[in-house]
Write a protein that holds these residues in place. Structure first.
Motif, short mmCIF file in Angstrom:
data_model
loop_
_atom_site.label_atom_id
_atom_site.label_comp_id
_atom_site.label_asym_id
_atom_site.label_seq_id
_atom_site.Cartn_x
_atom_site.Cartn_y
_atom_site.Cartn_z
N ARG A 210 0.83 -1.21 0.00
CA ARG A 210 0.00 0.00 0.00
C ARG A 210 0.87 1.27 0.00
NH1 ARG A 210 -5.71 1.88 1.33
NH2 ARG A 210 -5.28 4.07 1.69
N ASN A 211 1.93 1.25 0.79
CA ASN A 211 2.81 2.43 0.81
C ASN A 211 3.39 2.70 -0.56
OD1 ASN A 211 2.43 2.82 3.49
ND2 ASN A 211 4.34 1.82 4.15
N GLU A 212 3.80 1.64 -1.25
CA GLU A 212 4.38 1.83 -2.58
C GLU A 212 3.33 2.43 -3.53
OE1 GLU A 212 6.50 -1.56 -4.20
OE2 GLU A 212 6.59 -0.63 -6.18
N MET A 242 -3.11 -11.66 5.33
CA MET A 242 -4.36 -11.59 4.56
C MET A 242 -4.19 -12.29 3.22
SD MET A 242 -4.71 -7.64 3.21
CE MET A 242 -4.55 -6.76 4.74
N HIS A 243 -5.32 -12.58 2.58
CA HIS A 243 -5.30 -13.21 1.26
C HIS A 243 -5.53 -12.18 0.17
CE1 HIS A 243 -4.72 -17.29 2.59
NE2 HIS A 243 -5.58 -17.06 3.57
N TYR A 250 -7.89 -3.84 0.50
CA TYR A 250 -7.02 -3.00 1.34
C TYR A 250 -6.32 -1.90 0.54
CZ TYR A 250 -2.97 -1.97 4.35
OH TYR A 250 -2.00 -1.35 5.09
N VAL A 251 -5.97 -2.19 -0.73
CA VAL A 251 -5.23 -1.17 -1.49
C VAL A 251 -6.11 -0.37 -2.45
CG1 VAL A 251 -3.06 -2.45 -1.34
CG2 VAL A 251 -4.48 -2.69 -3.40
N SER A 252 -7.32 -0.87 -2.72
CA SER A 252 -8.08 -0.25 -3.81
C SER A 252 -8.56 1.16 -3.47
CB SER A 252 -9.27 -1.13 -4.19
OG SER A 252 -10.23 -1.05 -3.18
N VAL A 284 -11.24 -1.80 -9.52
CA VAL A 284 -10.59 -3.03 -9.99
C VAL A 284 -11.08 -3.30 -11.42
CG1 VAL A 284 -10.45 -5.53 -9.69
CG2 VAL A 284 -10.22 -4.03 -7.72
N CYS A 285 -10.13 -3.44 -12.33
CA CYS A 285 -10.48 -3.53 -13.75
C CYS A 285 -11.14 -4.86 -14.08
CB CYS A 285 -9.23 -3.32 -14.60
SG CYS A 285 -8.64 -1.64 -14.45
N HIS A 286 -12.01 -4.80 -15.07
CA HIS A 286 -12.77 -5.99 -15.45
C HIS A 286 -12.00 -6.80 -16.48
CE1 HIS A 286 -16.70 -3.99 -13.91
NE2 HIS A 286 -15.82 -4.26 -12.97
#
Ligand code: SAH
Ligand code: SF4
Ligand code: F3S
Length: 469
Positions: A210-212, A242-243, A250-252, A284-286
């Motif tokens: 996430r930081n990156e 986490m998975h 978490y990052v989106s 999140v891309c389809h």
């Protein structure tokens, strides 16, 4: 616990100190580097780190190989021929070295992780002085210092697979970036050399990922692709806490992140939770790159893929129910040992049924040390070639059919580039579901999101026009 092994901050600081020392020496001399990258996104991402270090050490990037003071090949070994080609490429540099004795020639990447190759190269090519593998990118300053002191070195520490965070990076563009979420692979598909050269699977910590991403987005990047050999098994060893589905969640929501992509997905681990995350998270891309490799269950079993044709098709169906505009791309191998005509036809029928947006197709190539290379019933090259041709012909047909669906489609395109060869300048870029579209426009729109309507298809591509910028 397997992962959680990180290169220490102390060790990284030592490397940064060496880089700063070298900078004082190198920067005033206006030296340049050229890195040529082969292989997959992993190598592309590694090359960014390598170029980042070289910049920190005081080099700038050369426009072409011929004028560079340091030339580095970042190699791939997933299929054969690569080695021969590399030998040719290195041999061809001898003349440059003769004309510029200060030239440093190096070779790195996956192929250097193979047993014995580093020694062989050093012996055969006196003009090569720097060899390193994929696990020691954090030691580039130290390695370069040794080479500048006249040493010829090969550092291919296969056992060291600790994760190095916060290495420098030099990116090519201002819109998209790759972010590793894991390294290595534990799947041991029977044809594949990657687990042997890239080591076992290790997941990064979610907060580091996430930081990156936050740092990239704050620098103007809006599209992130999460990278791993099998992103769906992220955190399977328990070390990340986490998975993959939760990592996506978490990052989106990093503010400013417009598109979140990921690759590659392995069908055995693409579970309902991941599918739900793709469906529910707005950025999140389809698009799922979901390598199938074969449409025949016996071949899949021999490939050690751990799923069946039926399971694969059920994922496609479920995903399309959840996300109707989703597109799939895939990788397929033809001519795997024991592949009968009937088995190959199962692959054709699967391609027919799924309707991939694109397929990357390969003739099976035996890799030394893998299980499949030792299997009996290897398929003759002529048969592989014929199967590859008929598979490609079918996929070309399916690509055309898939494109026809898009006539009249309106959506946002992220402009990646432009082509000025024709009578009018054509911009190109992708819809969020990975479909590429070309349209007339001003190169000033590079890196911007533009709404485009498709009005024609042309063999492989969609052609459209700008609705509004
Ligand atoms: N980790 C990714 C693939 C990495 S290699 C995944 O599992 O999806 C990229 C592709 O190269 C593979 O999907 C496979 O189709 C192809 N490939 C790998 N080894 C090969 C071999 N020995 N011969 C031919 N193709 C191969
Ligand atoms: Fe190779 Fe299979 Fe791992 Fe992909 S999942 S890198 S094909 S071993
Ligand atoms: Fe090649 Fe290494 Fe990627 S072998 S395919 S560059 S992981």
């Amino acid at each position: 616990m397997k992962s959680n092994l990180f290169i220490s901050e102390q060790e990284l600081n030592e490397q940064r100190r060496i880089a700063a020392d070298l900078y004082r020496e190198i920067a005033p001399r206006n030296l340049t580097f050229f890195v040529e990258t082969f292989g997959c996104q992993m190598n592309v991402r590694d090359s960014e780190t390598i170029r980042g270090w070289l910049t920190e050490i005081g080099y700038s990037e050369a426009a072409e190989k011929e004028s560079a003071d340091l030339i580095l090949f970042n190699t791939c070994c997933v299929r054969d021929h690569a080695e021969k080609r590399l030998m040719g490429n290195i041999g061809a540099l001898k003349e440059l070295k003769d004309n510029n004795p200060g030239l440093i020639i190096g070779v790195c990447g996956c192929m250097m992780q193979q047993e014995g190759i580093a020694k062989k190269l050093l012996k055969r090519f006196p003009h090569v002085s720097l060899i390193f593998g994929t696990n020691v990118l954090h030691r580039i300053p130290e390695m370069l210092r040794a080479v500048m002191n006249g040493e010829r070195i090969a550092v291919t520490d296969r056992a060291n697979d600790a994760i190095a965070e916060t290495l420098p990076r030099l990116r090519d563009n201002q819109r998209s970036a790759f972010v590793n979420i894991m390294y290595g692979c534990d799947n041991y598909c029977s044809y594949c050399i990657v687990p042997y050269v890239r080591g076992h699977e290790r997941s990064r910590r979610p907060e580091n990922v996430r930081n990156e991403i936050e740092s990239l987005v704050s620098n103007g990047i809006t599209e992130i692709t999460l990278l791993g050999q099998n992103v769906n098994s992220y955190g399977n060893d328990g070390s990340a806490g986490m998975h993959f589905a939760d990592l996506l969640r978490y990052v989106s929501d990093v503010p400013g992140l417009k598109r979140l992509r990921f690759m590659s997905s392995h069908p055995k681990d693409l579970n309902e939770d991941v599918m739900q995350a793709i469906a529910e998270l707005p950025n999140v891309c389809h698009h799922v790159h979901l390598p199938v490799q074969s449409g025949n269950n016996e071949i899949l079993r021999r490939m050690n893929r751990k799923y069946t044709r039926e399971h694969y098709l059920s994922i496609i169906e479920r995903m399309r129910t959840l996300v109707p505009d989703i597109e799939f791309t895939t990788d397929i191998i033809v001519g795997f040992p024991g592949e009968t005509e009937e088995a190959f036809e199962d692959t054709l029928s699967l391609v027919e049924t799924v309707g991939f947006a694109a397929a990357f197709t390969f003739a099976y190539s035996p890799r030394q040390g893998t299980v499949a290379a030792r299997m009996e019933d290897q398929i003759p090259e002529s048969v592989k070639k014929r199967r590859l041709q008929s598979l490609n012909a079918l996929q070309a047909q399916k690509t055309i059919e898939n494109n026809e669906k898009y006539i009249g489609h309106v959506g946002e395109v992220l402009v990646e580039g432009f082509d000025e060869r024709g009578p009018e300048t054509m911009l190109y870029g992708k819809y969020q579901n990975f479909k590429m579209v070309y349209f007339p426009g001003d190169p000033m729109l590079l890196n911007r999101y533009i709404t485009v309507q498709v009005n024609k298809t042309n063999k492989n591509s969609l052609l459209g026009e700008m609705i509004h910028a």
